[in-house]
Scaffold this active site. Structure first.
Site, PDB file in Angstrom:
ATOM      1  N   HIS A   1       8.205   6.660  10.500  1.00 25.08           N
ATOM      2  CA  HIS A   1       7.410   6.509   9.282  1.00 25.08           C
ATOM      3  C   HIS A   1       6.702   7.851   9.077  1.00 25.08           C
ATOM      4  CE1 HIS A   1       5.211   4.799   6.107  1.00 25.08           C
ATOM      5  NE2 HIS A   1       4.700   3.731   6.680  1.00 25.08           N
TER       6      HIS A   1
ATOM      7  N   ARG B   1       0.815  -1.228   0.000  1.00 22.11           N
ATOM      8  CA  ARG B   1       0.000   0.000   0.000  1.00 22.11           C
ATOM      9  C   ARG B   1       0.842   1.269   0.000  1.00 22.11           C
ATOM     10  NH1 ARG B   1      -3.532  -2.167   3.052  1.00 22.11           N
ATOM     11  NH2 ARG B   1      -2.157  -3.927   3.156  1.00 22.11           N
ATOM     12  N   THR B   2       1.886   1.323   0.800  1.00 22.96           N
ATOM     13  CA  THR B   2       2.705   2.536   0.801  1.00 22.96           C
ATOM     14  C   THR B   2       3.400   2.672  -0.547  1.00 22.96           C
ATOM     15  OG1 THR B   2       3.019   2.275   3.166  1.00 22.96           O
ATOM     16  CG2 THR B   2       4.496   3.792   2.070  1.00 22.96           C
TER      17      THR B   2
ATOM     18  N   LYS C   1      26.196  -8.983  -5.033  1.00 23.08           N
ATOM     19  CA  LYS C   1      27.616  -9.207  -5.365  1.00 23.08           C
ATOM     20  C   LYS C   1      28.538  -8.581  -4.334  1.00 23.08           C
ATOM     21  CE  LYS C   1      26.553  -8.699 -10.304  1.00 23.08           C
ATOM     22  NZ  LYS C   1      26.780  -7.760 -11.407  1.00 23.08           N
TER      23      LYS C   1
ATOM     24  N   ARG D   1      12.116   2.721   1.584  1.00 31.62           N
ATOM     25  CA  ARG D   1      11.678   1.968   2.773  1.00 31.62           C
ATOM     26  C   ARG D   1      12.686   0.868   3.038  1.00 31.62           C
ATOM     27  NH1 ARG D   1       5.994  -0.777   4.439  1.00 31.62           N
ATOM     28  NH2 ARG D   1       5.634   1.422   4.793  1.00 31.62           N
TER      29      ARG D   1
HETATM   30  C1  NCD Z   1       2.914   0.174   8.542  1.00 35.24           C
HETATM   31  C2  NCD Z   1       4.399   0.039   8.387  1.00 35.24           C
HETATM   32  O1  NCD Z   1       4.902  -0.505   7.419  1.00 35.24           O
HETATM   33  O2  NCD Z   1       5.070   0.502   9.292  1.00 35.24           O
HETATM   34  N1  NCD Z   1       2.137   0.051   7.404  1.00 35.24           N
HETATM   35  C3  NCD Z   1       2.020   1.049   6.503  1.00 35.24           C
HETATM   36  O3  NCD Z   1       2.953   1.720   6.143  1.00 35.24           O
HETATM   37  N2  NCD Z   1       0.790   1.290   6.024  1.00 35.24           N
HETATM   38  C4  NCD Z   1       2.406  -0.631   9.626  1.00 35.24           C
HETATM   39  C5  NCD Z   1       2.468  -2.110   9.493  1.00 35.24           C
HETATM   40  O4  NCD Z   1       3.146  -2.664   8.641  1.00 35.24           O
HETATM   41  O5  NCD Z   1       1.840  -2.727  10.331  1.00 35.24           O
END
Ligand code: NCD
Length: 359
Positions: free
Chosen positions: A170, A87-88, A116, A137
């Protein structure tokens, strides 16, 4: 004004957080690199929420969409996600598409040269030469920040947006959470003085850490952290909140706090961080779930939030309740990320002008 190029990594890293924030900012004070929640003060948050709301109304018409698409069509973004996410990832991808940015992606470091033996830093540095923005991420706490410092030293600094780093931060999730709270309470007296009850894995969930931080920008917010004792919130967050004059309460009794909440923020158990197999499964989480009975205990005007993905902490029957906000959070996320990217490239005043002249 403090400039990141004046510091070695060690010097930068030892700076107080307010000085770091200054180093990461553009000349107008808005973030260039978006790394942690402390970079946003109230004026910056209001600016972004306002831009997100304007962008979503501009995007309703074909002409408006064409305007948005032209804003950054000369730019390219890399979405570097080496931690699971859909989703992100899609939220950022859509935000880039709305603004016309072309995108490339890395989802799995094991298929790149890191396999590598190349360092992650070298890989990202290489990729940065092909792109104008990096959305990142990673599992590694602090890597986004280190890359922000590192890329800033080059003659062509590329902004980094932290889309989740380790267990720590986050910031863009916190932006969408704040945007959701702002929209939910804008006609009902705003966010000031509200009680927010966070529930679940508060030890390892990064969303709550970033959100509680952002909420210190509204006076009188009361934070209640409800978790089974092994998953309790970190003392650093409690100290930060108290330092900023806000009430922070720790509890393991969800039922006690539900009737007082203006917002309940549920989170899932983050068992991907378990140090031994089955560690989380041994924790009794049965009293930290929301079903119809718990909804009945909440105020009629309260809202229920979740960053998603959920497991069983919110029962599907709850989705039909108008207080359930998690699907709206998802939509708000795309618009606030669009606003953040537009801000990173200094496009907010063009958006203001278009809005004023056409809507
Ligand atoms: C969160 C995350 O990745 O920190 N999700 C997100 O970004 N929507 C929370 C989660 O993974 O539970």
């Amino acid at each position: 004004m403090k400039r990141i190029t004046d510091y070695t990594w060690e010097e930068y890293n030892a700076l107080p957080v307010a000085d770091k924030a200054e180093c990461l900012a553009r000349p107008d004070g808005m973030p260039f690199h978006t790394i942690f929640a402390q970079q946003f003060d109230r004026a910056r948050l209001d600016r972004l929420c306002d831009a997100a709301t304007k962008i979503r109304s501009i995007a309703k018409s074909r002409a408006g969409m064409e305007f948005l698409q032209r804003l950054l069509f000369h730019k390219r973004a890399m979405i570097y996600f080496t931690q699971p996410s859909s989703r992100t990832f899609l939220s950022f991808l859509s935000a880039c598409q709305i603004l016309g940015l072309r995108t490339g992606e890395v989802r799995d470091a094991s298929v790149s040269s890191e396999f590598k033996g190349e360092s992650r830093e070298d890989s990202i540095r290489t990729f940065s030469s092909y792109f104008d923005l990096i959305v990142m991420r990673t599992q590694e706490k602090g890597l986004a920040e280190r890359m922000a410092w590192s890329l800033s030293q080059s003659s062509r600094p590329v902004p980094i947006l932290n889309a989740g780093s380790g267990k720590d931060q986050h910031p863009t999730q916190a932006l969408l959470d704040v945007y959701t709270l702002q929209r939910s309470f804008e006609r009902r007296g705003g966010i000031d003085g509200r009680t927010v009850v966070y529930v679940g894995d508060l030890a390892r969930g990064r969303t709550v850490r970033s959100l509680s931080n952002l909420l210190t920008n509204w006076p009188g917010v009361r934070h209640v952290f409800v978790a089974p004792p092994p998953l309790r919130i970190g003392d650093d967050i409690l100290a930060m909140l108290r330092d900023r004059g806000q009430e922070a309460i720790v509890s393991d009794d969800m039922a006690r706090w539900l009737p007082e909440a203006d917002a309940v923020y549920m989170t899932r158990i983050q068992d991907e961080w378990d140090e031994s197999k089955g560690e989380s499964a041994r924790i009794d989480t049965s009293r930290f779930k929301i079903g119809l009975r718990e909804m009945a205990a909440m105020k009629p005007g309260a809202i229920l939030m979740h960053p998603l993905p959920r497991r069983d902490e919110i029962a599907p029957e709850v989705d039909a309740d108008p207080r359930a906000m998690y699907w709206r959070q998802v939509r708000n996320g795309m618009w606030i990320r669009t606003a953040l990217i537009a801000s990173t490239f200094d496009c907010l005043s063009r958006i203001d002008h278009y809005f004023r002249d056409n809507l």
